[in-house]
Design an enzyme around this catalytic site. Sequence first.
Site, PDB file in Angstrom:
ATOM      1  N   ASP A  15       0.825  -1.199   0.000  1.00 34.93           N
ATOM      2  CA  ASP A  15       0.000   0.000   0.000  1.00 34.93           C
ATOM      3  C   ASP A  15       0.866   1.258   0.000  1.00 34.93           C
ATOM      4  O   ASP A  15       2.101   1.177   0.009  1.00 34.93           O
ATOM      5  CB  ASP A  15      -0.935  -0.020   1.220  1.00 34.93           C
ATOM      6  CG  ASP A  15      -2.332   0.450   0.872  1.00 34.93           C
ATOM      7  OD1 ASP A  15      -2.463   1.325   0.005  1.00 34.93           O
ATOM      8  OD2 ASP A  15      -3.289  -0.057   1.478  1.00 34.93           O
ATOM      9  N   ASP A  18     -10.626   3.108  -1.244  1.00 35.39           N
ATOM     10  CA  ASP A  18     -11.059   1.949  -0.464  1.00 35.39           C
ATOM     11  C   ASP A  18     -12.557   1.717  -0.638  1.00 35.39           C
ATOM     12  O   ASP A  18     -13.363   2.649  -0.531  1.00 35.39           O
ATOM     13  CB  ASP A  18     -10.766   2.153   1.019  1.00 35.39           C
ATOM     14  CG  ASP A  18      -9.282   2.094   1.324  1.00 35.39           C
ATOM     15  OD1 ASP A  18      -8.511   1.666   0.447  1.00 35.39           O
ATOM     16  OD2 ASP A  18      -8.897   2.473   2.444  1.00 35.39           O
TER      17      ASP A  18
END
Length: 370
Positions: A161, A191
């Site tokens: 990430d 997200d």
Amino acid sequence: MEAKALLCALFSLLLSTSAVGIRLWWSPEVVEKRPTLQNGLGRTPQMGWNGWNHFTCNINEQTIRQVADAMVGTGLAKLGYEYINIAHDRDSQGNLVPNPSTFPSGMKALSDYVHGKGLKLGIYSDAGPRTCSQQMPGSLGHEKQDAKTFASWGIDYLKYDNCNDQGMSPQPRNPATWAGGVGNSWRTAGDIKDEWGNMTSNADSNDVWASYAGPGGWNDPDMLEVGNGGMTTEEYCSHFSIWSLAKAPLLTGCDIRSMSKETKEILSNQNVIAVNQAHALGVEGHKVQKDGNQEVWAGPLGGGRVAVVLWNRGPVEASITARWSSIGLGASTVVDAHDLWTDAVTSSVQGQLKAIVGTHACKMYVLTTK
């Protein structure tokens, strides 16, 4: 697996995007030439389970073992769901270690257990000192060290990430244009949440980058929310259909140990999974028609076949028509239309495909030329 190859196994990065016009992405004149990581992985989109959507950081060794058992016991493993993904901690010497209270047997033992089920184990790290949750260490300054640790644990899959990156941005924040050279998948949207509006927004954000997907590297609009309870069965069918058509990774995020019959039926639909995993062309399907809330998404599968989704994003039932000119078929082409959710086949369809579609629902077909 060598540490370098492991670290490159998957690259995940967040970005924001804006809409572009509708066009046939599989036309030769618009197919992008992108670098591809030649590590032999990701020839089709990855399938598996990630606990974040349901468990966030509340995960432990027992849960992972039970999920591995359930992956096999429910039959999901036989359908291609093979990865189980988790997180980690770091000791005073800078070495990554499993939390002894939640992973008492150690990561290598857990990896061996998962591998013994015929599955693969994945792990999560970050390009900053801490991950997005702030509860786990990232890999900034420890990249090679962590890659070697992951390899020693027998990890098969890395999700990387980009939170807390200290302002260090080696590449423009549109990874679809470059991430194919360092990983097999990359995020194209924010997200996901277990909400209709958020899921549809992620689908649209991902669609912008359709031309960059292909064998060895896939656009990722984030994990599946199917079965987590925030959407209706029809909405989850739409979610799964669009992700499958778009060649997105199918990483389920529900508790598969206790999933409902409806959830299992969605995740186990072999017809829909086959569209996602078809690799003759590896072309991502995308939006080809839009009339208000009524949309048509389509993509070629090879062998004279085209996958089509009629998607009603509106609040009332609607009639949706997919025109042959929109999905790349000649006006006189005759097809058999296989409904992937009902398994019904309509023969000798010509010129267009029309159906009544319920609110927030879809119809998904594979059209086979005769």
